[in-house]
Design a protein around this motif. Structure first.
Motif, PDB file in Angstrom:
ATOM      1  N   ASP A 181      30.824  74.483  91.853  1.00 49.14           N
ATOM      2  CA  ASP A 181      30.102  74.852  90.631  1.00 49.14           C
ATOM      3  C   ASP A 181      31.038  74.906  89.441  1.00 49.14           C
ATOM      4  OD1 ASP A 181      27.682  74.984  91.912  1.00 49.14           O
ATOM      5  OD2 ASP A 181      27.674  77.174  92.139  1.00 49.14           O
ATOM      6  N   GLU A 182      32.243  75.454  89.650  1.00 41.35           N
ATOM      7  CA  GLU A 182      33.220  75.513  88.560  1.00 41.35           C
ATOM      8  C   GLU A 182      33.681  74.111  88.170  1.00 41.35           C
ATOM      9  OE1 GLU A 182      35.767  79.504  88.614  1.00 41.35           O
ATOM     10  OE2 GLU A 182      35.946  78.372  90.488  1.00 41.35           O
ATOM     11  N   GLU A 183      33.896  73.269  89.168  1.00 47.71           N
ATOM     12  CA  GLU A 183      34.288  71.885  88.867  1.00 47.71           C
ATOM     13  C   GLU A 183      33.191  71.183  88.076  1.00 47.71           C
ATOM     14  OE1 GLU A 183      35.312  69.780  92.384  1.00 47.71           O
ATOM     15  OE2 GLU A 183      37.320  70.688  92.526  1.00 47.71           O
ATOM     16  N   ARG A 184      31.945  71.404  88.473  1.00 45.89           N
ATOM     17  CA  ARG A 184      30.814  70.774  87.778  1.00 45.89           C
ATOM     18  C   ARG A 184      30.727  71.273  86.332  1.00 45.89           C
ATOM     19  NH1 ARG A 184      27.156  72.484  90.947  1.00 45.89           N
ATOM     20  NH2 ARG A 184      27.725  71.034  92.606  1.00 45.89           N
ATOM     21  N   GLU A 185      30.958  72.579  86.141  1.00 44.98           N
ATOM     22  CA  GLU A 185      30.938  73.135  84.784  1.00 44.98           C
ATOM     23  C   GLU A 185      31.999  72.464  83.922  1.00 44.98           C
ATOM     24  OE1 GLU A 185      31.338  77.463  82.478  1.00 44.98           O
ATOM     25  OE2 GLU A 185      32.004  77.262  84.566  1.00 44.98           O
ATOM     26  N   TYR A 186      33.195  72.316  84.476  1.00 47.75           N
ATOM     27  CA  TYR A 186      34.276  71.672  83.729  1.00 47.75           C
ATOM     28  C   TYR A 186      33.931  70.214  83.416  1.00 47.75           C
ATOM     29  CZ  TYR A 186      38.749  69.686  82.485  1.00 47.75           C
ATOM     30  OH  TYR A 186      39.746  69.023  81.814  1.00 47.75           O
ATOM     31  N   LEU A 187      33.469  69.476  84.426  1.00 45.89           N
ATOM     32  CA  LEU A 187      33.199  68.051  84.240  1.00 45.89           C
ATOM     33  C   LEU A 187      32.063  67.809  83.258  1.00 45.89           C
ATOM     34  CD1 LEU A 187      33.609  66.837  87.925  1.00 45.89           C
ATOM     35  CD2 LEU A 187      35.119  66.304  86.003  1.00 45.89           C
ATOM     36  N   ASN A 188      31.079  68.691  83.206  1.00 40.16           N
ATOM     37  CA  ASN A 188      29.989  68.553  82.239  1.00 40.16           C
ATOM     38  C   ASN A 188      30.501  68.691  80.813  1.00 40.16           C
ATOM     39  OD1 ASN A 188      27.984  68.056  84.111  1.00 40.16           O
ATOM     40  ND2 ASN A 188      27.380  70.200  84.305  1.00 40.16           N
ATOM     41  N   VAL A 189      31.375  69.681  80.604  1.00 39.97           N
ATOM     42  CA  VAL A 189      31.956  69.853  79.267  1.00 39.97           C
ATOM     43  C   VAL A 189      32.837  68.663  78.927  1.00 39.97           C
ATOM     44  CG1 VAL A 189      33.511  71.267  77.867  1.00 39.97           C
ATOM     45  CG2 VAL A 189      31.848  72.371  79.373  1.00 39.97           C
ATOM     46  N   GLU A 190      33.663  68.247  79.871  1.00 37.59           N
ATOM     47  CA  GLU A 190      34.591  67.138  79.660  1.00 37.59           C
ATOM     48  C   GLU A 190      33.846  65.852  79.307  1.00 37.59           C
ATOM     49  OE1 GLU A 190      37.627  64.062  80.821  1.00 37.59           O
ATOM     50  OE2 GLU A 190      35.551  64.294  81.461  1.00 37.59           O
ATOM     51  N   ALA A 191      32.709  65.616  79.975  1.00 37.92           N
ATOM     52  CA  ALA A 191      31.932  64.410  79.715  1.00 37.92           C
ATOM     53  C   ALA A 191      31.267  64.439  78.341  1.00 37.92           C
ATOM     54  CB  ALA A 191      30.872  64.224  80.805  1.00 37.92           C
ATOM     55  N   GLU A 192      30.990  65.629  77.828  1.00 38.86           N
ATOM     56  CA  GLU A 192      30.465  65.739  76.463  1.00 38.86           C
ATOM     57  C   GLU A 192      31.537  65.375  75.443  1.00 38.86           C
ATOM     58  OE1 GLU A 192      27.454  66.251  75.448  1.00 38.86           O
ATOM     59  OE2 GLU A 192      26.525  66.762  77.371  1.00 38.86           O
ATOM     60  N   ILE A 193      32.794  65.709  75.760  1.00 40.25           N
ATOM     61  CA  ILE A 193      33.899  65.426  74.844  1.00 40.25           C
ATOM     62  C   ILE A 193      34.214  63.939  74.842  1.00 40.25           C
ATOM     63  CG2 ILE A 193      36.339  65.898  74.342  1.00 40.25           C
ATOM     64  CD1 ILE A 193      34.615  68.330  73.887  1.00 40.25           C
ATOM     65  N   TRP A 194      34.277  63.338  76.043  1.00 38.29           N
ATOM     66  CA  TRP A 194      34.615  61.920  76.177  1.00 38.29           C
ATOM     67  C   TRP A 194      33.522  61.194  76.938  1.00 38.29           C
ATOM     68  CZ3 TRP A 194      38.834  65.396  77.254  1.00 38.29           C
ATOM     69  CH2 TRP A 194      39.787  65.435  76.238  1.00 38.29           C
TER      70      TRP A 194
END
Length: 307
Positions: A181-194
């Motif tokens: 869940d934490e990895e998914r939270e990070y990757l969702n934010v990261e994908a919004e940035i790039w």
């Protein structure tokens, strides 16, 4: 086809090739800033192809999925698969040798493409130092187009690191991302940035396996403000994925995160830190220079579309 190419034998890398790989690595990296990928763990060797001639490894090709577009993004986005293809220096203009190894990589690229979500296209890319003229020319003559250019920037960790104070209503922490869940939270934010080059879970897993890996995050209450990752690679530190979310930009948060990352790497007795930045990203360049990073070299990336 050159006469020597008929004597070339190409197959996947094996454990017994390690000493020959070391010799190839030494010869390739005698040229300053040459981009050479290491073979990684055994589960990656199906993506590594070696060319042998008279008992010597004369070339190595390697391929890796780098960016996977997550569901729900614009259909214009593309997954990206990257190639690294190197020969011994005296054969860097041997088109037949390069082409023979490339064909294995191209077939493998299409196999890997089939494992990716079908709603997006896939780019096949290569990145080399700007001075690797022959290798770059091989790909451009095959029809690869310029994708972008990046500076590698280095920072001497023996130089003083700026001490920056964080505003009271923001919280800094190390974030190990220990749950999916934490990895998914990070990757969702990261994908919004790039959105064009999202990290994806596989690459995040690769990063987390690096020595001294950590991520650092700034939050305001529960909202992620910004973050980055840092780890050790060979004899130096690497800083990757530096971001600040839109509402909080231009307030010094990137500079604060960088100072924390530099202090972390220095505390682990590393001598310098490096990062990559698009040559066109003037605001990021300015931030990195403000904490002591200097441009070391330029990497040029090319691409073709996989149909």
């Amino acid at each position: 086809m050159s006469e020597s190419s008929t004597e070339i034998f190409i197959r996947n890398f094996q454990l017994g090739d390690m000493s020959l790989l070391g010799e190839l690595y030494q010869s390739v990296t005698k040229k300053e800033n040459a981009t050479f990928w290491w073979v990684g763990d055994e589960d990656n060797w199906s993506n590594v192809y070696c060319a042998f001639e008279d008992g010597k490894m004369v070339a190595k090709g390697q391929i890796s999925i780098i960016n996977v577009v997550p569901p729900g993004r614009s259909k214009e986005n593309n997954h990206s698969i990257y190639i690294n293809l190197k020969t011994i220096p005296e054969r860097e203009n041997d088109i037949a040798l390069l082409e023979n190894v490339y064909q294995y990589l191209f077939i493998r690229a299409n196999q890997l493409k089939e494992t990716l979500p079908k709603e997006y296209g896939t780019m096949l890319c290569v990145g080399n130092d700007s001075t690797e003229t022959a290798n770059n020319q091989f790909f451009t003559q095959k029809g690869y187009l310029h994708l972008n250019s990046l500076y590698r920037m280095n920072r001497d960790l023996n130089e003083p690191i700026p001490e920056i104070t964080l505003q009271e209503d923001f919280q800094f922490s190390y974030w190990k991302m220990e749950t999916s869940d934490e990895e998914r939270e990070y990757l969702n934010v990261e994908a919004e940035i790039w959105p064009d080059t999202p990290l994806g879970s596989n690459r995040l897993s690769e990063y987390k396996n690096n020595k001294l890996w950590t991520s650092m995050v700034l939050r305001q209450t529960d909202a992620i403000v910004g973050g980055l990752m840092a780890w050790q690679e060979a004899d130096h530190g690497v800083i990757e994925d530096v971001f600040v979310c839109e509402p909080w930009r231009r307030r010094g948060f990137a500079k604060y995160l960088l100072s924390q990352a530099l202090s972390y790497l220095k505390a682990n007795q590393l001598q310098y830190a490096s990062l990559m930045v698009l040559t066109t990203n003037k605001s990021a360049l300015s931030v990195y220079e403000s904490v002591g990073f200097c441009v070391d070299n330029e990497e040029i990336r090319y691409f073709t579309k996989l149909n």
